[in-house]
Design an enzyme around this catalytic site. Structure first.
Site, PDB file in Angstrom:
ATOM      1  N   MET A 171       0.839  -1.195   0.000  1.00 11.44           N
ATOM      2  CA  MET A 171       0.000   0.000   0.000  1.00 11.44           C
ATOM      3  C   MET A 171       0.885   1.261   0.000  1.00 11.44           C
ATOM      4  O   MET A 171       0.407   2.360   0.268  1.00 11.44           O
ATOM      5  CB  MET A 171      -0.934  -0.004   1.205  1.00 11.44           C
ATOM      6  CG  MET A 171      -1.877  -1.225   1.192  1.00 11.44           C
ATOM      7  SD  MET A 171      -3.450  -0.930   1.996  1.00 11.44           S
ATOM      8  CE  MET A 171      -2.917  -0.568   3.670  1.00 11.44           C
ATOM      9  N   GLY A 172       2.159   1.095  -0.312  1.00 15.11           N
ATOM     10  CA  GLY A 172       3.038   2.257  -0.423  1.00 15.11           C
ATOM     11  C   GLY A 172       3.549   2.770   0.913  1.00 15.11           C
ATOM     12  O   GLY A 172       3.396   2.122   1.946  1.00 15.11           O
ATOM     13  N   TYR A 173       4.154   3.968   0.873  1.00 11.94           N
ATOM     14  CA  TYR A 173       4.834   4.558   2.025  1.00 11.94           C
ATOM     15  C   TYR A 173       5.803   3.526   2.578  1.00 11.94           C
ATOM     16  O   TYR A 173       5.744   3.114   3.737  1.00 11.94           O
ATOM     17  CB  TYR A 173       3.823   5.011   3.087  1.00 11.94           C
ATOM     18  CG  TYR A 173       4.308   6.271   3.795  1.00 11.94           C
ATOM     19  CD1 TYR A 173       4.288   7.498   3.134  1.00 11.94           C
ATOM     20  CD2 TYR A 173       4.809   6.230   5.087  1.00 11.94           C
ATOM     21  CE1 TYR A 173       4.751   8.651   3.743  1.00 11.94           C
ATOM     22  CE2 TYR A 173       5.277   7.379   5.707  1.00 11.94           C
ATOM     23  CZ  TYR A 173       5.248   8.584   5.036  1.00 11.94           C
ATOM     24  OH  TYR A 173       5.711   9.720   5.648  1.00 11.94           O
ATOM     25  N   HIS A 179       8.863   1.059   3.668  1.00 13.90           N
ATOM     26  CA  HIS A 179       9.900   1.061   4.696  1.00 13.90           C
ATOM     27  C   HIS A 179      10.780  -0.172   4.515  1.00 13.90           C
ATOM     28  O   HIS A 179      10.611  -0.938   3.562  1.00 13.90           O
ATOM     29  CB  HIS A 179       9.269   1.128   6.090  1.00 13.90           C
ATOM     30  CG  HIS A 179       8.210   0.083   6.324  1.00 13.90           C
ATOM     31  ND1 HIS A 179       8.489  -1.262   6.311  1.00 13.90           N
ATOM     32  CD2 HIS A 179       6.868   0.191   6.543  1.00 13.90           C
ATOM     33  CE1 HIS A 179       7.373  -1.945   6.546  1.00 13.90           C
ATOM     34  NE2 HIS A 179       6.366  -1.089   6.678  1.00 13.90           N
ATOM     35  N   HIS A 236       9.255  -3.535   3.586  1.00 17.49           N
ATOM     36  CA  HIS A 236       8.978  -3.737   2.164  1.00 17.49           C
ATOM     37  C   HIS A 236      10.267  -4.057   1.401  1.00 17.49           C
ATOM     38  O   HIS A 236      10.278  -4.884   0.493  1.00 17.49           O
ATOM     39  CB  HIS A 236       8.332  -2.489   1.562  1.00 17.49           C
ATOM     40  CG  HIS A 236       7.018  -2.118   2.183  1.00 17.49           C
ATOM     41  ND1 HIS A 236       6.875  -1.060   3.056  1.00 17.49           N
ATOM     42  CD2 HIS A 236       5.781  -2.669   2.074  1.00 17.49           C
ATOM     43  CE1 HIS A 236       5.620  -0.962   3.444  1.00 17.49           C
ATOM     44  NE2 HIS A 236       4.928  -1.939   2.868  1.00 17.49           N
ATOM     45  N   GLN A 259      -3.157 -12.008   7.333  1.00 16.90           N
ATOM     46  CA  GLN A 259      -3.239 -11.743   5.893  1.00 16.90           C
ATOM     47  C   GLN A 259      -2.469 -12.803   5.119  1.00 16.90           C
ATOM     48  O   GLN A 259      -2.963 -13.337   4.121  1.00 16.90           O
ATOM     49  CB  GLN A 259      -2.663 -10.357   5.614  1.00 16.90           C
ATOM     50  CG  GLN A 259      -2.409 -10.048   4.153  1.00 16.90           C
ATOM     51  CD  GLN A 259      -1.893  -8.634   3.959  1.00 16.90           C
ATOM     52  OE1 GLN A 259      -2.652  -7.683   3.981  1.00 16.90           O
ATOM     53  NE2 GLN A 259      -0.588  -8.491   3.793  1.00 16.90           N
TER      54      GLN A 259
END
Lengths: 285, 285
Positions: free
Chosen positions: A30-32, A34, A37, A153
């Site tokens: 979902m981006g942003y 760190h 990721h 998840q």
């Protein structure tokens, strides 16, 4: 690095890579981004495949009172990070590109999606599984990597892929942490410095719970109570849940006699953090 | 013709065909094949693709009181029919091969699956969509053909493919009928000769309803009542439903001012037959 926001563009690029005999590795985010990721990207790179990373904040998996509209984003910073990390193709579709009309088809995941985070976030895992299946259909990867911070998840995606025979290998990647143990999260940016200090109690208490189990503690309820008490006493966070469950199917556990997941969610102000630890326990014979 | 009951075998055969540049066309069936299925195969053959046909009676889409256990089957006759028709690969998995353990992941299709046949067959379209998505993931076709007799099924699959971005073209094929108009169905074999005679009232009354609309009738309720009355009077069948709905999204229609689906289900003894007709009507300006 190539980048596109268009499904058709992405499909063309991937078909081209496939025709050259390339395998496709995929990291959904979902981006942003760190360091957590980046560890997913690193694992994807190690496969030697063509690495696709998606950034999409999926409205379907946020409840009406949740933080969809304030979820942090910085596409250009993310793009430069992932380029540096060796991603081959960045896919950052708009909501309109992903959902040109309201969708009526959803992936339901049953009990797996209704416990833990699913208990206080109804519809979250349905929305997550639906968009992940859609991304899988768009990217058609051979292999994909998901972080263990979102353990539930990961389990749901693994089960979805198995139940629906998606031809994809789903690989877990362990939780990336700050030096003091705090699990990395895009939402950590919302913590005040006091909350940030207090938040380290989450990983600390998980470690202590593991130590207790290694020391012979076998009562799931007792451990949960200890964890909840400790967190409540040592920080201003409000415990959403602290639960010990079967690590494979998230079913209830009373006696800890098999691999268990210790999972927790704590709200610091309006920022909800999650963390977990899997503890392998030999079945008592 | 090749044939296999194993998912892994099928995947190898299809990967081989793909590596030769072949496209894949797919026809999903529950077996006990008739001329309707053969028209699906014919359309698939016309694409020039490698044609895969599956035979799988999917327990997920039958209710506990429905006819799963007595659904007709004759694998060897089917195999010789489809070989003759030019199918390249017959896939006939067992229930154990498709569901080695109970599945927890389902495709939900909302309102589209809860009207018409979905009203009296709760869970039917969920089970159908789930197995079709699974078959799509296994076969990975470029193009697939579904008969219009199961119009609601066709719409749901088309919508699922669009909502979840499956890279598959879904093509409708018109209903194959007996000379007297009865829509072909594997279940017709259960009709007594009297029921078989009476069953022609289904297509006849659909044709008359179309004639009424062409003649200017615009009241959906009035037409439904006429159809129901006629069927009730002219045969011993028990009407499950007779409904006129929007042909694109199955929403309610009061005034017939757009393309509509006239759909019906009638039980002859324990044999439930369905039929339908789409009537194109220009919007009233």
């Amino acid at each position: 690095m190539k980048r596109t926001s268009q499904i058709n563009d992405l499909r063309e690029i991937i078909a081209m890579e496939r025709s050259r005999g390339q395998k496709i590795a995929f990291v959904a985010t979902m981006g942003y981004l760190h360091r957590g990721h980046l560890s997913l990207i690193e694992r994807a790179k190690q496969t030697g495949a063509f690495v696709v990373l998606s950034i999409f904040v999926n409205p379907l998996q946020f409840g009406p009172k949740e933080d969809f509209s304030r979820y942090p984003n910085d596409l250009e910073q993310d793009a430069s990070l992932v380029k540096e990390a060796g991603v081959d193709l960045l896919f950052h579709p708009t909501v309109e590109e992903m959902y040109p009309r309201p969708i009526v088809t959803f992936i339901e995941v049953g009990q797996l999606g209704s416990v833990l985070c699913g208990a206080t976030r109804p519809g979250h895992f349905r929305g997550m599984a639906t968009v992940v299946s859609k991304l899988f259909h768009i990217v058609q990867p051979d292999i994909t990597f998901f972080g263990q911070k979102d353990y539930q998840q990961f389990l749901i995606i693994q089960r979805m892929v198995s139940d629906l025979s998606l031809p994809i290998e789903v690989c877990p990647v362990s939780i990336a942490r700050e030096e003091d143990g705090l699990a990395l999260s895009s939402r950590n940016v919302f913590l005040t410095s006091e909350q940030r200090q207090e938040a380290k109690v989450l990983s600390k208490s998980l470690n202590e719970a593991e130590t207790s189990i290694r020391g012979g503690e076998r009562s799931a309820r007792k451990l949960e109570d200890q964890l909840r008490a400790r967190i409540t006493l040592e920080c201003h966070g409000v415990v959403d849940y602290v639960e010990i469950r079967d690590a494979e199917d998230l079913s209830d556990v009373t006696i800890i006699d098999r691999p268990v997941l210790i999972a927790l969610a704590v709200k610091f102000g309006s920022t909800r953090l999650i963390d977990n630890k899997v503890v392998e326990v030999e079945p008592h014979v």
